[in-house]
Scaffold this motif. Sequence first.
Motif, PDB file in Angstrom:
ATOM      1  N   PHE A   9       0.838  -1.201   0.000  1.00  0.00           N
ATOM      2  CA  PHE A   9       0.000   0.000   0.000  1.00  0.00           C
ATOM      3  C   PHE A   9       0.877   1.257   0.000  1.00  0.00           C
ATOM      4  CE2 PHE A   9      -1.978   3.258   2.793  1.00  0.00           C
ATOM      5  CZ  PHE A   9      -2.956   3.697   1.923  1.00  0.00           C
ATOM      6  N   LEU A  10       1.905   1.256   0.835  1.00  0.00           N
ATOM      7  CA  LEU A  10       2.795   2.419   0.901  1.00  0.00           C
ATOM      8  C   LEU A  10       3.557   2.630  -0.404  1.00  0.00           C
ATOM      9  CD1 LEU A  10       4.188   2.089   4.523  1.00  0.00           C
ATOM     10  CD2 LEU A  10       2.500   3.742   3.675  1.00  0.00           C
ATOM     11  N   ALA A  55      -3.332   8.929   3.818  1.00  0.00           N
ATOM     12  CA  ALA A  55      -3.210   7.536   3.403  1.00  0.00           C
ATOM     13  C   ALA A  55      -3.928   6.694   4.447  1.00  0.00           C
ATOM     14  CB  ALA A  55      -1.740   7.145   3.289  1.00  0.00           C
ATOM     15  N   ALA A  56      -5.107   6.205   4.109  1.00  0.00           N
ATOM     16  CA  ALA A  56      -5.927   5.431   5.044  1.00  0.00           C
ATOM     17  C   ALA A  56      -5.894   3.966   4.627  1.00  0.00           C
ATOM     18  CB  ALA A  56      -7.355   5.955   5.051  1.00  0.00           C
ATOM     19  N   VAL A  97     -13.827  13.935   3.335  1.00  0.00           N
ATOM     20  CA  VAL A  97     -12.441  13.994   3.811  1.00  0.00           C
ATOM     21  C   VAL A  97     -11.512  14.442   2.700  1.00  0.00           C
ATOM     22  CG1 VAL A  97     -10.511  12.631   4.704  1.00  0.00           C
ATOM     23  CG2 VAL A  97     -12.803  12.288   5.604  1.00  0.00           C
ATOM     24  N   GLY A  98     -11.773  14.025   1.484  1.00  0.00           N
ATOM     25  CA  GLY A  98     -10.923  14.414   0.370  1.00  0.00           C
ATOM     26  C   GLY A  98     -11.279  13.670  -0.896  1.00  0.00           C
ATOM     27  N   GLU A 142      -4.573  -2.198  -2.532  1.00  0.00           N
ATOM     28  CA  GLU A 142      -3.830  -2.880  -1.467  1.00  0.00           C
ATOM     29  C   GLU A 142      -4.444  -2.656  -0.087  1.00  0.00           C
ATOM     30  OE1 GLU A 142      -1.741  -5.053  -2.318  1.00  0.00           O
ATOM     31  OE2 GLU A 142      -1.446  -4.425  -4.369  1.00  0.00           O
ATOM     32  N   GLY A 143      -5.772  -2.586  -0.033  1.00  0.00           N
ATOM     33  CA  GLY A 143      -6.457  -2.472   1.247  1.00  0.00           C
ATOM     34  C   GLY A 143      -6.597  -1.061   1.769  1.00  0.00           C
ATOM     35  N   GLY A 144      -6.276  -0.075   0.954  1.00  0.00           N
ATOM     36  CA  GLY A 144      -6.355   1.297   1.450  1.00  0.00           C
ATOM     37  C   GLY A 144      -6.686   2.285   0.348  1.00  0.00           C
ATOM     38  N   VAL A 145      -6.700   3.540   0.750  1.00  0.00           N
ATOM     39  CA  VAL A 145      -7.040   4.616  -0.175  1.00  0.00           C
ATOM     40  C   VAL A 145      -6.154   5.824   0.126  1.00  0.00           C
ATOM     41  CG1 VAL A 145      -8.919   5.488   1.287  1.00  0.00           C
ATOM     42  CG2 VAL A 145      -8.947   5.952  -1.158  1.00  0.00           C
ATOM     43  N   LEU A 146      -5.755   6.530  -0.936  1.00  0.00           N
ATOM     44  CA  LEU A 146      -5.020   7.763  -0.801  1.00  0.00           C
ATOM     45  C   LEU A 146      -5.959   8.909  -1.168  1.00  0.00           C
ATOM     46  CD1 LEU A 146      -2.332   9.293  -0.351  1.00  0.00           C
ATOM     47  CD2 LEU A 146      -1.889   9.007  -2.797  1.00  0.00           C
ATOM     48  N   LEU A 147      -6.147   9.806  -0.213  1.00  0.00           N
ATOM     49  CA  LEU A 147      -7.052  10.938  -0.409  1.00  0.00           C
ATOM     50  C   LEU A 147      -6.247  12.232  -0.464  1.00  0.00           C
ATOM     51  CD1 LEU A 147      -9.630   9.913   2.322  1.00  0.00           C
ATOM     52  CD2 LEU A 147      -9.863   9.562  -0.130  1.00  0.00           C
TER      53      LEU A 147
END
Length: 155
Positions: free
Chosen positions: A65-66, A130-131, A140-141, A148-153
């Motif tokens: 994810f990162l 990065a959640a 939020v954005g 990969e299990g997350g979202v970048l806002l």
Amino acid sequence: MNVPSANGQRRTVNVRSVLAYLCLFAIVALRIEPQLLRLPFMDRTTFNRGLAQLADGEWWQYARFLEGVREHTHDGDTVTVVVPALKWDDGYSYAYYRASYFLAGREVLPLVTDDDRRHPWNFSAVRYVAAWHMQRRAGVGRVVWEGEGGVLLQR
């Protein structure tokens, strides 16, 4: 035991010294890990990938994810990470330091510090959130990337 030397004189071999050297050799030989002897001859790409997943444990997907967050942000950007563990010793410290490593060149601001104090002003000071493994909240954005299990806002 007598052994002839170079000048023709008899030299005495100390049996205790020979046994001591043999014992030392046996101790050293028995302490060598067999896996270490295989390292120069194995495919280390697969081995390194396995070690990386082992190091991340149940957070193995977080590293990927990162990497995605890194691909969608630029040097100098400010980012904060939001993960289910919002207590420092329960996992936020790992998430924060791992993000600082993967997102080198970006400024990663923590939402929680080592004394479990929250810093909501860091949330409003960042450009990206990065959640990972979190429910997305409306307002939020804007979604920049998801995977990969997350979202970048982007805020």
